[in-house]
Each structure stands twice: as C-alpha cells, then as structure tokens.
Design a protein around this motif. Structure first.
Motif, PDB file in Angstrom:
ATOM      1  N   MET A  67       0.832  -1.200   0.000  1.00 23.36           N
ATOM      2  CA  MET A  67       0.000   0.000   0.000  1.00 23.36           C
ATOM      3  C   MET A  67       0.865   1.248   0.000  1.00 23.36           C
ATOM      4  O   MET A  67       2.024   1.216   0.409  1.00 23.36           O
ATOM      5  CB  MET A  67      -0.955   0.016   1.186  1.00 23.36           C
ATOM      6  N   LEU A  68       0.280   2.339  -0.470  1.00 21.49           N
ATOM      7  CA  LEU A  68       0.937   3.641  -0.495  1.00 21.49           C
ATOM      8  C   LEU A  68       0.053   4.630   0.239  1.00 21.49           C
ATOM      9  O   LEU A  68      -1.171   4.629   0.058  1.00 21.49           O
ATOM     10  CB  LEU A  68       1.138   4.104  -1.939  1.00 21.49           C
ATOM     11  N   LYS A  69       0.686   5.473   1.054  1.00 19.88           N
ATOM     12  CA  LYS A  69      -0.041   6.543   1.737  1.00 19.88           C
ATOM     13  C   LYS A  69       0.726   7.835   1.496  1.00 19.88           C
ATOM     14  O   LYS A  69       1.909   7.935   1.834  1.00 19.88           O
ATOM     15  CB  LYS A  69      -0.129   6.270   3.232  1.00 19.88           C
ATOM     16  N   ALA A  70       0.075   8.805   0.859  1.00 20.49           N
ATOM     17  CA  ALA A  70       0.639  10.144   0.664  1.00 20.49           C
ATOM     18  C   ALA A  70      -0.172  11.089   1.539  1.00 20.49           C
ATOM     19  O   ALA A  70      -1.396  11.170   1.391  1.00 20.49           O
ATOM     20  CB  ALA A  70       0.560  10.552  -0.798  1.00 20.49           C
ATOM     21  N   GLU A  71       0.521  11.769   2.452  1.00 26.22           N
ATOM     22  CA  GLU A  71      -0.190  12.655   3.374  1.00 26.22           C
ATOM     23  C   GLU A  71       0.711  13.806   3.776  1.00 26.22           C
ATOM     24  O   GLU A  71       1.837  13.594   4.246  1.00 26.22           O
ATOM     25  CB  GLU A  71      -0.635  11.873   4.607  1.00 26.22           C
ATOM     26  N   ASP A  72       0.223  15.027   3.560  1.00 21.03           N
ATOM     27  CA  ASP A  72       0.908  16.241   3.982  1.00 21.03           C
ATOM     28  C   ASP A  72       2.368  16.286   3.525  1.00 21.03           C
ATOM     29  O   ASP A  72       3.266  16.636   4.293  1.00 21.03           O
ATOM     30  CB  ASP A  72       0.825  16.403   5.499  1.00 21.03           C
ATOM     31  N   GLY A  73       2.616  15.914   2.276  1.00 23.82           N
ATOM     32  CA  GLY A  73       3.965  16.020   1.723  1.00 23.82           C
ATOM     33  C   GLY A  73       4.877  14.847   2.006  1.00 23.82           C
ATOM     34  O   GLY A  73       6.016  14.833   1.550  1.00 23.82           O
ATOM     35  N   ASP A  74       4.422  13.864   2.769  1.00 24.65           N
ATOM     36  CA  ASP A  74       5.210  12.661   3.036  1.00 24.65           C
ATOM     37  C   ASP A  74       4.556  11.483   2.322  1.00 24.65           C
ATOM     38  O   ASP A  74       3.332  11.387   2.266  1.00 24.65           O
ATOM     39  CB  ASP A  74       5.265  12.337   4.537  1.00 24.65           C
ATOM     40  N   VAL A  75       5.393  10.579   1.782  1.00 26.43           N
ATOM     41  CA  VAL A  75       4.874   9.402   1.104  1.00 26.43           C
ATOM     42  C   VAL A  75       5.463   8.170   1.781  1.00 26.43           C
ATOM     43  O   VAL A  75       6.674   8.064   1.967  1.00 26.43           O
ATOM     44  CB  VAL A  75       5.228   9.411  -0.399  1.00 26.43           C
ATOM     45  N   LEU A  76       4.589   7.242   2.158  1.00 30.72           N
ATOM     46  CA  LEU A  76       4.988   5.987   2.774  1.00 30.72           C
ATOM     47  C   LEU A  76       4.549   4.851   1.865  1.00 30.72           C
ATOM     48  O   LEU A  76       3.375   4.761   1.492  1.00 30.72           O
ATOM     49  CB  LEU A  76       4.330   5.833   4.150  1.00 30.72           C
ATOM     50  N   VAL A  77       5.501   3.993   1.490  1.00 31.45           N
ATOM     51  CA  VAL A  77       5.222   2.824   0.676  1.00 31.45           C
ATOM     52  C   VAL A  77       5.542   1.596   1.522  1.00 31.45           C
ATOM     53  O   VAL A  77       6.667   1.438   1.991  1.00 31.45           O
ATOM     54  CB  VAL A  77       6.072   2.819  -0.617  1.00 31.45           C
TER      55      VAL A  77
END
Length: 135
Positions: A67-77
């Motif tokens: 999964m990918l989460k993009a939130e407030d300028g940060d991206v977590l894969v």
C-alpha cells in the motif's frame, strides 16, 4: 526541483528513506505518479515496477503487493518485497514461476489457486525487471 519525503519499507528491511523528486508506483487502478505537493492519497500497490528519482538518480525496483499513503507532503510505501534488479536471482525467479504455473494447473482449491496466481505475478514481475534493466 521540489522534493518530498519518501519512505519505502519492505517486510524484511527498509528499502529507502530520504528526499525524492518523483515516484511511479503500480497501483490496482493503474500507475500513479507522485511529485511534491501531491494530494493526500491511500492506494493498493500491485506487483510491478517502481521507479524513483531521488537526488537526480533514477532507481528501478520490483515491488510486490502493498500500500501507499501520501499525506501532507510525506509518502509511505509498504510492500511485501522491494528488490533492485541486481538483487534478483533470475534462476530462482524462473523456478518460482514454473512452480506457480504448475500449482495453478493442479486446481486444488480456490485458496491455493489465488496463492499460486500471486506467486506467479511476483515471479514474472521479477523476471521482467531483471531482464529489462540488467544487460
């Protein structure tokens, strides 16, 4: 060029953490391109090829589901596996693909069938990345 903070974690090790200019990731509904200022987003990742441009250097990796989460300028894969082309053992990937094809043909149960399909997708993706990016 504008950057964003990218963290890529696989199940067994951290893959990358740092500033990044762009990210292309295979998602369940197509390829997603991420750059600085991207809108907030959560999406499923499917086996495929991830391309990152960080510090002006383009890096390609074979990724499995996640999964990918993009939130407030940060991206977590978060993915089960992330492998650079030079880390992929082509003989093992071919063997895994052959075993998965055989398991699909045996049709033992629905669960075994879907597990074999996932293994086949991962093996074929690893072969594609290895063959395409390593001469």
């Amino acid at each position: 060029m504008n950057t964003f903070k990218l963290t890529v974690l696989s199940a067994n090790k951290p893959f990358y953490e740092g500033e990044c200019e762009s990210l292309i990731i295979p998602a369940s509904d197509g390829l997603y391109g991420i750059q600085a200022g991207h809108r907030n987003l959560i999406t499923a990742i499917i086996p495929g090829m991830m391309t990152m441009t960080c510090g002006g250097k383009r890096t390609v990796a074979a990724v499995s589901k996640g999964m990918l989460k993009a939130e407030d300028g940060d991206v977590l894969v978060l993915v089960d596996t992330a492998e650079l082309p030079e880390e992929i053992d082509i003989n093992r990937a071919k063997r895994d693909a052959d075993m998965a094809k055989e398991a699909i043909l045996q049709k033992k149960s629905i669960r075994d069938y879907y597990t074999a399909q996932a293994k086949l997708a991962r093996a074929l993706n690893r072969l594609k990345v290895k063959n395409h990016y390593i001469q």
